[in-house]
Design a protein around this motif. Structure first.
Motif, PDB file in Angstrom:
ATOM      1  N   PRO A  24       0.818  -1.233   0.000  1.00 47.80           N
ATOM      2  CA  PRO A  24       0.000   0.000   0.000  1.00 47.80           C
ATOM      3  C   PRO A  24       0.841   1.268   0.000  1.00 47.80           C
ATOM      4  O   PRO A  24       0.566   2.207  -0.757  1.00 47.80           O
ATOM      5  N   ALA A  25       1.881   1.299   0.838  1.00 47.78           N
ATOM      6  CA  ALA A  25       2.745   2.485   0.880  1.00 47.78           C
ATOM      7  C   ALA A  25       3.493   2.655  -0.435  1.00 47.78           C
ATOM      8  O   ALA A  25       3.630   3.779  -0.944  1.00 47.78           O
ATOM      9  N   GLU A  26       3.966   1.543  -0.985  1.00 45.94           N
ATOM     10  CA  GLU A  26       4.689   1.621  -2.256  1.00 45.94           C
ATOM     11  C   GLU A  26       3.772   2.128  -3.360  1.00 45.94           C
ATOM     12  O   GLU A  26       4.163   2.979  -4.171  1.00 45.94           O
ATOM     13  N   ALA A  27       2.560   1.589  -3.414  1.00 46.92           N
ATOM     14  CA  ALA A  27       1.617   2.000  -4.450  1.00 46.92           C
ATOM     15  C   ALA A  27       1.266   3.479  -4.308  1.00 46.92           C
ATOM     16  O   ALA A  27       1.193   4.215  -5.305  1.00 46.92           O
ATOM     17  N   LEU A  28       1.045   3.939  -3.072  1.00 46.24           N
ATOM     18  CA  LEU A  28       0.709   5.340  -2.842  1.00 46.24           C
ATOM     19  C   LEU A  28       1.828   6.260  -3.311  1.00 46.24           C
ATOM     20  O   LEU A  28       1.583   7.249  -4.025  1.00 46.24           O
ATOM     21  N   LEU A  29       3.060   5.935  -2.926  1.00 46.03           N
ATOM     22  CA  LEU A  29       4.185   6.801  -3.283  1.00 46.03           C
ATOM     23  C   LEU A  29       4.458   6.768  -4.784  1.00 46.03           C
ATOM     24  O   LEU A  29       4.788   7.808  -5.378  1.00 46.03           O
ATOM     25  N   LEU A  30       4.322   5.602  -5.402  1.00 49.72           N
ATOM     26  CA  LEU A  30       4.481   5.535  -6.858  1.00 49.72           C
ATOM     27  C   LEU A  30       3.399   6.363  -7.545  1.00 49.72           C
ATOM     28  O   LEU A  30       3.661   7.049  -8.537  1.00 49.72           O
ATOM     29  N   GLY A  31       2.173   6.296  -7.008  1.00 52.66           N
ATOM     30  CA  GLY A  31       1.087   7.080  -7.581  1.00 52.66           C
ATOM     31  C   GLY A  31       1.317   8.566  -7.452  1.00 52.66           C
ATOM     32  O   GLY A  31       1.074   9.340  -8.394  1.00 52.66           O
ATOM     33  N   VAL A  32       1.804   9.000  -6.284  1.00 55.31           N
ATOM     34  CA  VAL A  32       2.107  10.422  -6.082  1.00 55.31           C
ATOM     35  C   VAL A  32       3.186  10.876  -7.058  1.00 55.31           C
ATOM     36  O   VAL A  32       3.100  11.959  -7.654  1.00 55.31           O
ATOM     37  N   HIS A  33       4.207  10.039  -7.236  1.00 58.63           N
ATOM     38  CA  HIS A  33       5.277  10.391  -8.185  1.00 58.63           C
ATOM     39  C   HIS A  33       4.714  10.544  -9.594  1.00 58.63           C
ATOM     40  O   HIS A  33       4.991  11.544 -10.274  1.00 58.63           O
ATOM     41  N   LEU A  34       3.949   9.556 -10.035  1.00 59.30           N
ATOM     42  CA  LEU A  34       3.441   9.574 -11.410  1.00 59.30           C
ATOM     43  C   LEU A  34       2.523  10.766 -11.646  1.00 59.30           C
ATOM     44  O   LEU A  34       2.653  11.478 -12.654  1.00 59.30           O
ATOM     45  N   VAL A  35       1.590  11.000 -10.720  1.00 61.59           N
ATOM     46  CA  VAL A  35       0.661  12.118 -10.881  1.00 61.59           C
ATOM     47  C   VAL A  35       1.409  13.453 -10.865  1.00 61.59           C
ATOM     48  O   VAL A  35       1.161  14.338 -11.701  1.00 61.59           O
ATOM     49  N   GLY A  36       2.341  13.602  -9.931  1.00 62.36           N
ATOM     50  CA  GLY A  36       3.107  14.840  -9.861  1.00 62.36           C
ATOM     51  C   GLY A  36       3.956  15.062 -11.098  1.00 62.36           C
ATOM     52  O   GLY A  36       4.036  16.192 -11.623  1.00 62.36           O
ATOM     53  N   TYR A  37       4.582  14.012 -11.589  1.00 68.45           N
ATOM     54  CA  TYR A  37       5.447  14.092 -12.771  1.00 68.45           C
ATOM     55  C   TYR A  37       4.641  14.526 -13.990  1.00 68.45           C
ATOM     56  O   TYR A  37       5.005  15.482 -14.695  1.00 68.45           O
ATOM     57  N   LEU A  38       3.533  13.835 -14.252  1.00 70.08           N
ATOM     58  CA  LEU A  38       2.735  14.141 -15.440  1.00 70.08           C
ATOM     59  C   LEU A  38       2.054  15.494 -15.321  1.00 70.08           C
ATOM     60  O   LEU A  38       1.946  16.237 -16.311  1.00 70.08           O
ATOM     61  N   THR A  39       1.575  15.832 -14.133  1.00 72.17           N
ATOM     62  CA  THR A  39       0.923  17.125 -13.943  1.00 72.17           C
ATOM     63  C   THR A  39       1.883  18.267 -14.227  1.00 72.17           C
ATOM     64  O   THR A  39       1.529  19.241 -14.919  1.00 72.17           O
ATOM     65  N   ALA A  40       3.092  18.176 -13.687  1.00 67.76           N
ATOM     66  CA  ALA A  40       4.085  19.231 -13.922  1.00 67.76           C
ATOM     67  C   ALA A  40       4.376  19.387 -15.407  1.00 67.76           C
ATOM     68  O   ALA A  40       4.444  20.518 -15.926  1.00 67.76           O
ATOM     69  N   LEU A  41       4.515  18.280 -16.109  1.00 64.76           N
ATOM     70  CA  LEU A  41       4.824  18.347 -17.542  1.00 64.76           C
ATOM     71  C   LEU A  41       3.681  18.973 -18.325  1.00 64.76           C
ATOM     72  O   LEU A  41       3.900  19.842 -19.188  1.00 64.76           O
ATOM     73  N   LEU A  42       2.456  18.547 -18.050  1.00 62.46           N
ATOM     74  CA  LEU A  42       1.317  19.016 -18.841  1.00 62.46           C
ATOM     75  C   LEU A  42       0.911  20.440 -18.495  1.00 62.46           C
ATOM     76  O   LEU A  42       0.330  21.145 -19.336  1.00 62.46           O
ATOM     77  N   VAL A  43       1.217  20.893 -17.284  1.00 61.24           N
ATOM     78  CA  VAL A  43       0.902  22.272 -16.908  1.00 61.24           C
ATOM     79  C   VAL A  43       1.909  23.249 -17.499  1.00 61.24           C
ATOM     80  O   VAL A  43       1.545  24.334 -17.981  1.00 61.24           O
ATOM     81  N   VAL A  44       3.179  22.874 -17.497  1.00 60.74           N
ATOM     82  CA  VAL A  44       4.241  23.797 -17.906  1.00 60.74           C
ATOM     83  C   VAL A  44       4.519  23.720 -19.400  1.00 60.74           C
ATOM     84  O   VAL A  44       4.792  24.744 -20.038  1.00 60.74           O
TER      85      VAL A  44
END
Length: 356
Positions: A204-224
């Protein structure tokens, strides 16, 4: 297949660390010299420096905005990600802190959150490698679906594509490393749905942190960035990351003797004779994250990174005393050895293709 130069030991000595064993003598010398003591100051500075550089890259990313100059930021981040991965590697070996919980926390932050790799999956896989380096049936790094490391593996390839890859793998090796970053990310996600995580409680912790990384990574790219710039950014970033990671780990064992079930080797010989060190001084220490001391690292996986250089003279002298080959070469020489080995492994398939 790589020729076997591995020396058997007397029956019953495979894992012995009794008081008089060859490894135990070296281990006492290393421990008495304080080389296994934790180095919190070093790792604090290393982590702070990595996070600072990561922050600078992020600042440059925001300030540049929708610019194709961002591709230089992408390449730079590929290098930063690899340096962060080296710290995750050290945490996985319990090199950083005396507490397992602290090491695991650092590993999860550096692996799952910051670079998007599953720490639990990697530790499980990497521990199997350390227990059986270059073992033809047990080392997961040898049991690769893409690269054939022995002629037996090459001969068992089925299908036109895999046989063609094995025939020409020496020429394709470095281009394939460009995909290693993607491969690591995919394997990390697959581990969440399989049994390769090692500790199910951490999923669960691994999945949560991987999800946060992926969402943050893609969001930053698509916003900027524009969609096209974001796509190219991902390609450049992941290719540099994968290539740097692959080039850091490739020289360590590839092209060194392999081990079979019939080889009766003690711990000292199994680790030394299958590993290769890379010369290059402190520059190599930084660029390769301490992996250039592969022999010392395999003999003492929990030894903090800055102590590996200090242990080298002791280990080299001990190997010389027992007549063990201590293999050390330059970085480009190591790549040459790897490529020659991979080319030799594919030779039987090339002969078959030429005859057909």
């Amino acid at each position: 297949m790589t020729s076997h130069v591995l020396r058997p030991v007397a029956a019953g000595g495979e894992e012995s660390t009794a008081r008089g064993s060859d490894y135990a003598v070296l281990a006492r010398q290393v421990k008495n010299a304080g080389m296994l003591d934790r180095r919190p100051g070093y790792y604090t500075m290393k982590i702070v420096a990595n996070l600072g550089v990561f922050g600078l890259a992020g600042t440059a990313f925001v300030l540049l905005g929708r610019s194709w100059w961002q591709m230089f930021v992408a390449a730079f981040l590929g290098i930063v990600f690899t340096q962060i991965a080296f710290v995750g590697h050290d945490a996985g070996h319990r090199q950083i802190a005396g507490s397992r919980r602290v090491n695991d926390l650092l590993g999860l932050v550096h692996g799952n959150l910051l670079i998007g790799l599953s720490y639990g999956w990697w530790v499980t896989k990497h521990n199997r490698h350390h227990a059986n380096p270059n073992h033809e049936d047990r080392d997961p790094d040898v049991l690769s679906a893409a690269i054939a490391f022995t002629t037996d593996q090459a001969r068992t390839r089925r299908g036109w594509a895999t046989r063609a890859l094995a025939r020409h793998q020496a020429y394709l090796f470095f281009p394939m490393l460009l995909l290693e970053g993607v491969n690591l990310h995919v394997a990390s996600v697959r581990a969440l749905f399989g049994d390769d995580m090692g500790r199910a409680r951490s999923k669960p912790a691994e999945a949560l942190l991987l999800g946060v990384h992926l969402v943050g990574y893609l969001t930053a790219l698509l916003v900027v960035l524009t969609p096209l710039q974001a796509l190219v950014f991902v390609v450049v970033h992941q290719c540099v990351f994968g290539f740097y990671m692959g080039c850091s780990f490739a020289p360590n064992h590839k092209g060194m003797p392999t081990v079979r079930e019939t080889d009766n080797l003690d711990y000292l010989r199994r680790q030394v004779l299958t590993s290769r060190n890379i010369r290059g001084g402190r520059f190599a220490d930084f660029v390769l994250g301490g992996l250039n001391y592969q022999i010392e690292h395999h003999l003492f996986p929990s030894m903090p990174r800055p102590s590996l250089r200090r242990a080298q003279d002791l280990v080299r002298a001990h190997c010389g005393h027992h007549g063990l080959a201590y293999h050390e070469t330059g970085v480009f020489g190591s790549y040459g050895q790897v490529l020659r080995h991979l080319h030799a492994v594919g030779a039987p398939l090339r002969r078959v293709a030429d005859a057909g």
